[in-house]
Design a protein around this motif. Structure first.
Motif, PDB file in Angstrom:
ATOM      1  N   TYR A  12       0.869  -1.184   0.000  1.00 45.60           N
ATOM      2  CA  TYR A  12       0.000   0.000   0.000  1.00 45.60           C
ATOM      3  C   TYR A  12       0.892   1.215   0.000  1.00 45.60           C
TER       4      TYR A  12
ATOM      5  N   ILE B 217       1.123   5.669  -0.497  1.00 46.29           N
ATOM      6  CA  ILE B 217       0.421   6.953  -0.469  1.00 46.29           C
ATOM      7  C   ILE B 217       1.383   8.036  -0.912  1.00 46.29           C
TER       8      ILE B 217
ATOM      9  N   TYR C 265       1.961  12.010  -0.349  1.00 50.18           N
ATOM     10  CA  TYR C 265       1.595  13.125   0.514  1.00 50.18           C
ATOM     11  C   TYR C 265       2.187  14.411  -0.048  1.00 50.18           C
TER      12      TYR C 265
ATOM     13  N   TYR D 251      -7.470   5.616  15.640  1.00 50.95           N
ATOM     14  CA  TYR D 251      -6.049   5.297  15.625  1.00 50.95           C
ATOM     15  C   TYR D 251      -5.269   6.604  15.703  1.00 50.95           C
TER      16      TYR D 251
ATOM     17  N   TYR E 259      -1.271   8.535  16.132  1.00 52.36           N
ATOM     18  CA  TYR E 259       0.139   8.331  15.802  1.00 52.36           C
ATOM     19  C   TYR E 259       0.956   9.574  16.134  1.00 52.36           C
TER      20      TYR E 259
ATOM     21  N   SER F 237       2.317   4.238  17.425  1.00 52.59           N
ATOM     22  CA  SER F 237       0.895   4.207  17.109  1.00 52.59           C
ATOM     23  C   SER F 237       0.123   3.759  18.345  1.00 52.59           C
TER      24      SER F 237
ATOM     25  N   SER G 150       0.199   0.266  20.054  1.00 49.10           N
ATOM     26  CA  SER G 150       0.119  -0.914  19.193  1.00 49.10           C
ATOM     27  C   SER G 150       1.451  -1.200  18.508  1.00 49.10           C
ATOM     28  N   GLU G 151       2.225  -0.154  18.276  1.00 55.22           N
ATOM     29  CA  GLU G 151       3.550  -0.361  17.726  1.00 55.22           C
ATOM     30  C   GLU G 151       4.419   0.858  18.015  1.00 55.22           C
TER      31      GLU G 151
ATOM     32  N   GLY H 220      -7.579   2.895  10.241  1.00 56.67           N
ATOM     33  CA  GLY H 220      -6.223   2.392  10.170  1.00 56.67           C
ATOM     34  C   GLY H 220      -5.484   3.034   9.030  1.00 56.67           C
ATOM     35  N   ARG H 221      -4.818   2.237   8.203  1.00 51.96           N
ATOM     36  CA  ARG H 221      -3.952   2.806   7.185  1.00 51.96           C
ATOM     37  C   ARG H 221      -4.719   3.321   5.965  1.00 51.96           C
ATOM     38  N   ASP H 222      -5.926   2.831   5.735  1.00 53.57           N
ATOM     39  CA  ASP H 222      -6.649   3.207   4.533  1.00 53.57           C
ATOM     40  C   ASP H 222      -6.871   4.700   4.445  1.00 53.57           C
ATOM     41  N   TYR H 223      -6.579   5.225   3.276  1.00 55.85           N
ATOM     42  CA  TYR H 223      -6.704   6.658   3.000  1.00 55.85           C
ATOM     43  C   TYR H 223      -5.691   7.474   3.796  1.00 55.85           C
ATOM     44  N   GLY H 224      -4.693   6.796   4.343  1.00 58.27           N
ATOM     45  CA  GLY H 224      -3.654   7.507   5.066  1.00 58.27           C
ATOM     46  C   GLY H 224      -4.190   8.113   6.342  1.00 58.27           C
ATOM     47  N   TYR H 225      -3.453   9.022   6.844  1.00 60.31           N
ATOM     48  CA  TYR H 225      -3.829   9.672   8.083  1.00 60.31           C
ATOM     49  C   TYR H 225      -4.111  11.138   7.816  1.00 60.31           C
TER      50      TYR H 225
END
Lengths: 112, 114
Positions: free
Chosen positions: A32, A34, A36, B31, B33, B48, B55-56, B98-103
């Motif tokens: 995946y 992205i 930015y 979520y 970060y 995160s 979580s990490e 989560g990771r989808d579409y970024g943050y």
């Protein structure tokens, strides 16, 4: 560890031209990606994403191309505008929602 | 459009002092970060946070760092005893899926350790 790098640290284009920003990644397990955009004094802003099961994705004036064979990612901006001037980062993720690995960034200068 | 808000925008602190960087994530995000960017370098993952626990975390996030979500809206990063090399821009981010579409990233806090 994972490595994401950019070929061109600075890119200057004329307003109205198309821009292409490139990115190489080293981890074939990345699934995946992205792009930015970061304007001065601001945090990274999501532009477009692509999953590894695709090789092209289009947004508004932007297109991301993914070549998994050579582990290369590119961002194409059509009809570049002065407002597109910023630093552009690619970021990769490995089946893990917790973190992204960012590239070094390419600065895009759009000349009026 | 919803924003991630970070305060202060710039913090100057003496080496060895504790600092707390504050963030208000987007309200329906789950979520959270922290990333940092040393001047002229890449944006680097720190930690995160999900479901009220880490979580990490990266190797940068050693015992001098901690995160907390003290209430339903704030998310903080504490550096217990700052070092010169902690000088960086610290970005808070949040996401709903989560990771989808970024943050969604905040505008950052520039930390200068002198």
């Amino acid at each position: 560890g994972e490595s994401v790098g950019l070929h061109l640290p600075t890119l200057s284009v004329q307003e109205g031209d198309n821009s292409i920003i490139n990115c190489a990644y080293s981890n074939s397990a990345s699934d995946y990606f992205i792009w930015y955009k970061q304007e001065s004094g601001k945090g990274p802003q999501f532009i477009i994403d692509i999953r590894s099961n695709m090789d092209k994705r289009q947004g508004q004036r932007v297109t991301v191309l993914l070549n998994k064979t050579v582990k290369h990612l590119s961002l194409q901006i059509a009809a570049t505008q002065p407002g597109d001037s910023a630093v552009y980062f690619c970021a990769e993720n490995i089946n893990n929602f917790n973190k992204f690995y960012f590239g070094s960034g390419t600065k895009l200068n759009v000349k009026p | 459009e919803p924003e991630v808000t970070q305060t202060p925008s710039h913090q100057v602190t003496q080496m060895g002092q504790e600092v707390i960087l504050r963030c208000v994530p987007i309200s329906n995000h789950l979520y959270f970060y922290w990333y940092r960017q040393i001047l002229g370098q890449k944006v680097e993952f720190l930690v995160s946070f999900y479901n009220n626990e880490i979580s990490e975390k990266s190797e940068i996030f050693d015992d001098q760092f901690s995160v907390e979500r003290p209430d339903g809206s704030n998310f903080t990063l504490k550096i217990r005893s700052t070092k010169l090399e902690d000088s960086a821009m610290y970005f808070c981010a949040s996401s709903r899926q989560g990771r989808d579409y970024g943050y969604t990233f905040g505008s950052g806090t520039r930390l200068t350790v002198v």
